[in-house]
Motif scaffolding. Structure first.
Motif, PDB file in Angstrom:
ATOM      1  N   UNK A   1      18.734  42.076   1.233  1.00 39.39           N
ATOM      2  CA  UNK A   1      19.964  42.418   0.518  1.00 39.39           C
ATOM      3  C   UNK A   1      20.586  41.136  -0.008  1.00 39.39           C
ATOM      4  N   UNK A   2      20.895  41.116  -1.288  1.00 36.71           N
ATOM      5  CA  UNK A   2      21.448  39.912  -1.914  1.00 36.71           C
ATOM      6  C   UNK A   2      22.729  39.475  -1.201  1.00 36.71           C
ATOM      7  N   UNK A   3      22.780  38.181  -0.857  1.00 36.41           N
ATOM      8  CA  UNK A   3      23.966  37.621  -0.222  1.00 36.41           C
ATOM      9  C   UNK A   3      24.036  37.811   1.278  1.00 36.41           C
ATOM     10  N   UNK A   4      23.043  38.485   1.863  1.00 32.72           N
ATOM     11  CA  UNK A   4      23.062  38.735   3.299  1.00 32.72           C
ATOM     12  C   UNK A   4      21.886  38.051   3.999  1.00 32.72           C
ATOM     13  N   UNK A   5      20.666  38.503   3.732  1.00 31.20           N
ATOM     14  CA  UNK A   5      19.498  37.951   4.433  1.00 31.20           C
ATOM     15  C   UNK A   5      18.473  37.376   3.457  1.00 31.20           C
ATOM     16  N   UNK A   6      18.944  36.857   2.335  1.00 31.91           N
ATOM     17  CA  UNK A   6      18.045  36.331   1.298  1.00 31.91           C
ATOM     18  C   UNK A   6      17.983  34.814   1.295  1.00 31.91           C
ATOM     19  N   UNK A   7      18.224  34.197   2.461  1.00 30.84           N
ATOM     20  CA  UNK A   7      18.243  32.735   2.565  1.00 30.84           C
ATOM     21  C   UNK A   7      17.030  32.233   3.342  1.00 30.84           C
ATOM     22  N   UNK A   8      16.694  30.978   3.113  1.00 31.76           N
ATOM     23  CA  UNK A   8      15.571  30.367   3.818  1.00 31.76           C
ATOM     24  C   UNK A   8      15.788  30.393   5.327  1.00 31.76           C
ATOM     25  N   UNK A   9      17.009  30.101   5.776  1.00 34.07           N
ATOM     26  CA  UNK A   9      17.291  30.066   7.209  1.00 34.07           C
ATOM     27  C   UNK A   9      17.030  31.414   7.864  1.00 34.07           C
ATOM     28  N   UNK A  10      17.321  32.489   7.136  1.00 35.70           N
ATOM     29  CA  UNK A  10      17.073  33.826   7.663  1.00 35.70           C
ATOM     30  C   UNK A  10      15.583  34.054   7.878  1.00 35.70           C
ATOM     31  N   UNK A  11      14.783  33.626   6.904  1.00 35.18           N
ATOM     32  CA  UNK A  11      13.348  33.904   6.993  1.00 35.18           C
ATOM     33  C   UNK A  11      12.627  32.958   7.947  1.00 35.18           C
TER      34      UNK A  11
END
Length: 303
Positions: A175-185
């Motif tokens: 979801x854009x702005x929620x879990x779309x970051x490198x740190x999340x993945x």
């Protein structure tokens, strides 16, 4: 009580005949921001669930009408592992499924319950959602109102994996702005390798969501997929099917109430009489067309 719907062209598992174990209303312990069902207060039970006998009767009848399917999918207007007779149902479905695969689509919280883990062992495919491995993000996306800790869910999934002989799939919905970051993945990669699934599916919003959130591009999904190591990764895309199905007006309403259908789904899989019935429902104001990120969907019109 209609519990069987479809067939539906699933972008991940082929042609699917669905079983809705909460046919009367949404019943889920989450209220995910991207859910294609209308938002609702989380609950840990299914009110007035259908009996196993009624489900089996409907599935048998549906298989006579639609023999050319790939999977029988246990789902719900919410979370199917809340169904109180899950093990008995899976046992009975295995007796009638013939060459079909038996699949469940779950948010993964059932893995915390030993009885549910035992029931799920009877399936061919288990799909668990894992949208984040970071507690704060998990709470924002899945909107769990309890004290669930995502670390405990991850440990329970890993424990289930050790004793499950079928195919385990994890799905990450971005979801854009929620879990779309490198740190999340990077955090997800660590959790995924701990769980050791057979496959990871990465997708984004492709149907009208419950809340005003947005998808990310295919290119971004591809970039994020690069952070997942040692496990096969699929970026989920719609699968085409040449199967044509005849649906009555009631069957169309039953299907759309569970899952909006794209214009492409209708074009590819609806017979001419089914398309005419869809047109009747549109004229009657029961169904309308909405656009999500440039893709048109047919959806039940809310009262």
């Amino acid at each position: 009580m209609n519990v069987v719907f479809g067939p539906i062209n699933s972008r991940r598992f082929g042609m699917s005949l669905g079983i809705d174990l909460s046919p009367n209303e949404k019943s889920c312990n989450f209220d995910c921001i991207y859910c294609e069902l209308k938002g609702a207060k989380p609950r840990n039970f299914i009110p007035d669930p259908p009996s196993v006998a009624d489900v089996i009767t409907e599935v048998k009848n549906a298989l006579k009408t639609h023999p050319n399917i790939d999977v029988i999918t246990i789902s719900a207007n919410g979370e199917p592992t809340l169904y109180p007779h899950l093990k008995e149902l899976i046992t009975e479905l295995n007796l009638i499924k013939t060459d079909k695969k038996l699949l469940i689509l779950s948010n993964g919280t059932g893995a915390l319950n030993p009885k549910i883990r035992d029931a799920l062992k009877g399936l061919d495919i288990v799909k668990f959602s894992l949208d984040s491995a970071i507690q704060s993000t998990f709470k924002k996306i899945d909107r769990d109102k309890s004290t669930l800790d995502i670390r405990n869910i991850i440990e329970a999934m890993a424990d289930f994996r050790k004793n499950f002989q079928g195919l385990l799939v994890l799905e990450i919905l971005v979801v854009a702005g929620f879990n779309d970051k490198q740190s999340e993945f990077l955090a997800l990669n660590e959790a995924i390798n701990f769980i050791a699934p057979d496959r990871v599916d990465i997708s984004s919003i492709d149907r009208p969501p419950a809340y005003p959130v947005k998808s990310v591009s295919y290119e971004r999904l591809n970039e994020l997929a690069g952070f997942i190591k040692n496990v096969p990764v699929v970026i989920a895309k719609a699968q085409k099917s040449t199967e044509i199905y005849n649906f009555s007006c009631d069957e169309i309403l039953q299907t759309l109430s569970r899952r909006p259908q794209s214009q492409a789904n209708v074009s590819e899989n609806f017979s001419e009489s089914s398309k005419q019935n869809l047109g009747i429902l549109i004229d009657q104001g029961k169904v309308h067309k909405v656009s999500v990120a440039g893709v048109n969907f047919y959806k039940i019109r809310q009262e």
